[in-house]
Scaffold this motif. Sequence first.
Motif, PDB file in Angstrom:
ATOM      1  N   PRO A 171       0.819  -1.219   0.000  1.00  0.00           N
ATOM      2  CA  PRO A 171       0.000   0.000   0.000  1.00  0.00           C
ATOM      3  C   PRO A 171       0.855   1.273   0.000  1.00  0.00           C
ATOM      4  N   ALA A 172       1.948   1.266   0.758  1.00  0.00           N
ATOM      5  CA  ALA A 172       2.770   2.476   0.850  1.00  0.00           C
ATOM      6  C   ALA A 172       3.464   2.777  -0.469  1.00  0.00           C
ATOM      7  N   VAL A 173       4.034   1.761  -1.101  1.00  0.00           N
ATOM      8  CA  VAL A 173       4.728   1.984  -2.364  1.00  0.00           C
ATOM      9  C   VAL A 173       3.743   2.398  -3.453  1.00  0.00           C
ATOM     10  N   THR A 174       2.583   1.770  -3.486  1.00  0.00           N
ATOM     11  CA  THR A 174       1.565   2.130  -4.475  1.00  0.00           C
ATOM     12  C   THR A 174       1.150   3.592  -4.324  1.00  0.00           C
ATOM     13  N   GLU A 175       0.906   4.016  -3.089  1.00  0.00           N
ATOM     14  CA  GLU A 175       0.510   5.403  -2.860  1.00  0.00           C
ATOM     15  C   GLU A 175       1.655   6.365  -3.185  1.00  0.00           C
ATOM     16  N   ALA A 176       2.861   6.002  -2.780  1.00  0.00           N
ATOM     17  CA  ALA A 176       4.007   6.863  -3.060  1.00  0.00           C
ATOM     18  C   ALA A 176       4.178   7.074  -4.559  1.00  0.00           C
ATOM     19  N   LEU A 177       4.080   5.996  -5.332  1.00  0.00           N
ATOM     20  CA  LEU A 177       4.233   6.096  -6.790  1.00  0.00           C
ATOM     21  C   LEU A 177       3.149   6.959  -7.419  1.00  0.00           C
ATOM     22  N   SER A 178       1.967   6.973  -6.811  1.00  0.00           N
ATOM     23  CA  SER A 178       0.873   7.785  -7.360  1.00  0.00           C
ATOM     24  C   SER A 178       1.146   9.276  -7.196  1.00  0.00           C
ATOM     25  N   LYS A 179       2.105   9.610  -6.331  1.00  0.00           N
ATOM     26  CA  LYS A 179       2.413  11.014  -6.040  1.00  0.00           C
ATOM     27  C   LYS A 179       3.699  11.502  -6.689  1.00  0.00           C
ATOM     28  N   GLY A 180       4.557  10.573  -7.130  1.00  0.00           N
ATOM     29  CA  GLY A 180       5.820  10.986  -7.731  1.00  0.00           C
ATOM     30  C   GLY A 180       6.929   9.996  -7.430  1.00  0.00           C
ATOM     31  N   THR A 181       8.155  10.452  -7.570  1.00  0.00           N
ATOM     32  CA  THR A 181       9.312   9.575  -7.344  1.00  0.00           C
ATOM     33  C   THR A 181      10.286  10.157  -6.319  1.00  0.00           C
ATOM     34  N   ARG A 182       9.886  11.193  -5.601  1.00  0.00           N
ATOM     35  CA  ARG A 182      10.805  11.780  -4.625  1.00  0.00           C
ATOM     36  C   ARG A 182      10.717  11.002  -3.303  1.00  0.00           C
ATOM     37  N   PHE A 183      11.212   9.771  -3.357  1.00  0.00           N
ATOM     38  CA  PHE A 183      11.285   8.930  -2.172  1.00  0.00           C
ATOM     39  C   PHE A 183      12.255   7.792  -2.438  1.00  0.00           C
ATOM     40  N   VAL A 184      12.685   7.145  -1.384  1.00  0.00           N
ATOM     41  CA  VAL A 184      13.438   5.901  -1.499  1.00  0.00           C
ATOM     42  C   VAL A 184      12.670   4.833  -0.725  1.00  0.00           C
ATOM     43  N   MET A 185      13.070   3.587  -0.898  1.00  0.00           N
ATOM     44  CA  MET A 185      12.377   2.467  -0.275  1.00  0.00           C
ATOM     45  C   MET A 185      13.280   1.805   0.768  1.00  0.00           C
ATOM     46  N   GLU A 186      12.670   1.294   1.814  1.00  0.00           N
ATOM     47  CA  GLU A 186      13.446   0.634   2.865  1.00  0.00           C
ATOM     48  C   GLU A 186      12.660  -0.531   3.458  1.00  0.00           C
ATOM     49  N   THR A 187      13.415  -1.424   4.112  1.00  0.00           N
ATOM     50  CA  THR A 187      12.801  -2.527   4.856  1.00  0.00           C
ATOM     51  C   THR A 187      12.939  -2.364   6.364  1.00  0.00           C
ATOM     52  N   ASP A 188      13.962  -1.629   6.822  1.00  0.00           N
ATOM     53  CA  ASP A 188      14.317  -1.603   8.241  1.00  0.00           C
ATOM     54  C   ASP A 188      14.542  -3.025   8.748  1.00  0.00           C
ATOM     55  N   PHE A 189      15.108  -3.871   7.898  1.00  0.00           N
ATOM     56  CA  PHE A 189      15.451  -5.242   8.298  1.00  0.00           C
ATOM     57  C   PHE A 189      16.344  -5.183   9.531  1.00  0.00           C
ATOM     58  N   MET A 190      15.983  -5.963  10.580  1.00  0.00           N
ATOM     59  CA  MET A 190      16.666  -5.866  11.873  1.00  0.00           C
ATOM     60  C   MET A 190      17.723  -6.941  12.091  1.00  0.00           C
ATOM     61  N   ASP A 191      17.694  -8.021  11.325  1.00  0.00           N
ATOM     62  CA  ASP A 191      18.626  -9.132  11.521  1.00  0.00           C
ATOM     63  C   ASP A 191      18.582  -9.624  12.964  1.00  0.00           C
ATOM     64  N   GLU A 192      17.375  -9.731  13.478  1.00  0.00           N
ATOM     65  CA  GLU A 192      17.169 -10.116  14.875  1.00  0.00           C
ATOM     66  C   GLU A 192      16.799 -11.597  14.942  1.00  0.00           C
TER      67      GLU A 192
END
Length: 278
Positions: A209-230
């Motif tokens: 949902p977040a990536v879909t909404e972000a793309l609908s607004k433009g490309t001024r963003f980057v993507m992340e996972t915040d992978f914790m390796d926990e």
Amino acid sequence: MRPIFDNHMHLQPSGRGVGALLDFSKAGGTHAILCHMPYREVAISTGEDFSRSYDITLSLADRANAETGVKVFPAVGPYPVLLIGLTERFGMPRAVEVMREGMERAQKLVLERKAVAIGEIGRPHFPVPPEIWEASNGIMLYGMQLAKEAGCPVVLHTESGTPEVMLDLARIADRAGLDRGRAIKHYSPPLVLEEENHGLFPSVLASKPAVTEALSKGTRFVMETDFMDEPSRPGAVMDIKTVPKRTNAYLSSGQMSEDQAWAIHKENPERLYGITID
């Protein structure tokens, strides 16, 4: 090779460590920001302890770059929640002093070109007493001032992003003399429009949902996972394969164009960090 960039992940000596990047690479991931975090191996009591802790992040990045096909760029800084424990142990004045020294040591690594950003820094993401909140904002302001001096961005860990929160953070960046676009809001909702982010740069958690909404607004963003390796929470916050899998799926379905992918995974990180994505 198409670049695919994860803007925020962690690796831990007690977790899979560099081995986790093999999954990222197999899924199509090529570049990442390896963001510092507190490690069980180093208890923080002094500024010097921060240097020992940062060395773990730098060592993990060096190993990643030597042993995997992924190009990793480290970001280092004093995790904001540490202030609470330091205050309980040493009192507020000494705690603030230790955190500020952690900022200074992070800036030194940036100036030595061993790290590309100061982060993650900021303020606790949960309610805290007013004195902790005020001190956290002061420490964050200092980190932004050091980033301005070093010509690097900051990676911000704060409460959940809203337009109001983004405006507050933007005003702190203004006080520091740091360009708002060099303040990267980690774990951001898809606040891509100027009126939503007030000039801060959103690092969007890579849910559908977040990536879909972000793309609908433009490309001024980057993507992340915040992978914790926990080890106790495999796949938290998001699995390390998410950004490449999500990107490739969106490209295949036509939900993301090649031009959009190029902006998000190459042009934006190059501009943010002064790095080369090749």
